[in-house]
Design a protein around this motif. Sequence first.
Motif, PDB file in Angstrom:
ATOM      1  N   THR A  36       0.851  -1.193   0.000  1.00  0.00           N
ATOM      2  CA  THR A  36       0.000   0.000   0.000  1.00  0.00           C
ATOM      3  C   THR A  36       0.884   1.238   0.000  1.00  0.00           C
ATOM      4  OG1 THR A  36      -0.040   0.205   2.412  1.00  0.00           O
ATOM      5  CG2 THR A  36      -1.746  -1.211   1.390  1.00  0.00           C
TER       6      THR A  36
ATOM      7  N   TYR B  87       4.401   1.708  -7.039  1.00  0.00           N
ATOM      8  CA  TYR B  87       3.153   2.308  -6.566  1.00  0.00           C
ATOM      9  C   TYR B  87       2.453   3.051  -7.688  1.00  0.00           C
ATOM     10  CZ  TYR B  87       6.411   6.208  -6.431  1.00  0.00           C
ATOM     11  OH  TYR B  87       7.359   7.131  -6.772  1.00  0.00           O
ATOM     12  N   ASP B  88       1.163   3.272  -7.485  1.00  0.00           N
ATOM     13  CA  ASP B  88       0.376   4.095  -8.389  1.00  0.00           C
ATOM     14  C   ASP B  88       0.638   5.552  -8.026  1.00  0.00           C
ATOM     15  OD1 ASP B  88      -2.144   4.304 -10.262  1.00  0.00           O
ATOM     16  OD2 ASP B  88      -2.477   5.665  -8.574  1.00  0.00           O
TER      17      ASP B  88
ATOM     18  N   LYS C  63      -0.949   8.431  -8.610  1.00  0.00           N
ATOM     19  CA  LYS C  63      -2.076   9.192  -8.045  1.00  0.00           C
ATOM     20  C   LYS C  63      -2.387   8.749  -6.619  1.00  0.00           C
ATOM     21  CE  LYS C  63      -4.474  10.546 -12.253  1.00  0.00           C
ATOM     22  NZ  LYS C  63      -4.319  11.976 -12.094  1.00  0.00           N
ATOM     23  N   MET C  64      -2.380   7.447  -6.379  1.00  0.00           N
ATOM     24  CA  MET C  64      -2.651   6.955  -5.029  1.00  0.00           C
ATOM     25  C   MET C  64      -1.577   7.414  -4.042  1.00  0.00           C
ATOM     26  SD  MET C  64      -4.075   3.094  -5.781  1.00  0.00           S
ATOM     27  CE  MET C  64      -4.055   2.671  -4.052  1.00  0.00           C
TER      28      MET C  64
ATOM     29  N   ASN D  59      -1.908  11.200  -3.356  1.00  0.00           N
ATOM     30  CA  ASN D  59      -3.042  11.450  -2.454  1.00  0.00           C
ATOM     31  C   ASN D  59      -2.731  11.008  -1.029  1.00  0.00           C
ATOM     32  OD1 ASN D  59      -5.292  12.722  -3.885  1.00  0.00           O
ATOM     33  ND2 ASN D  59      -5.145  10.949  -5.214  1.00  0.00           N
ATOM     34  N   TYR D  60      -2.066   9.876  -0.877  1.00  0.00           N
ATOM     35  CA  TYR D  60      -1.685   9.403   0.460  1.00  0.00           C
ATOM     36  C   TYR D  60      -0.785  10.435   1.138  1.00  0.00           C
ATOM     37  CZ  TYR D  60       0.986   7.188   4.103  1.00  0.00           C
ATOM     38  OH  TYR D  60       1.613   6.946   5.303  1.00  0.00           O
TER      39      TYR D  60
END
Length: 123
Positions: free
Chosen positions: A33, A106-107, A109-110, A113-114
């Motif tokens: 994550t 990792y993505d 955008k994710m 945002n995180y």
Amino acid sequence: MKKMNLALSLIALVVLSGCGDKPKSEVVTYKYTPDQVYKETCLHCHGPKGEGVAEKKGPALTKQSVQELEMSLFDIKNGGLGQSTATEHDVMEHNMKKLAEKGYDYDIKMMANYIHNTFNVTK
């Protein structure tokens, strides 16, 4: 100069966003994550609260917009395509290749945002 790099990054992001799209049926999954990636790979240079670590030359992430974070992450993951060849991300670009090999991909955008939702102090 920073505004010029930001504008050029935005243009490159828009132009390249349609290149190489994956088929809609293909879903990309990541081993970790964004929280795990940050704690295992980013915290050392950017600090436990995104405050930055001067000794490691890791800049603070606490006042960057989601868009700025996305552009920086895009630049890092794509070998400096979003900025000039004299990118400030040279070390991180090298590290990113090693991290991806270990499964810490990792993505963008994710991850942006995180980081923004976790550390941004200008909310």
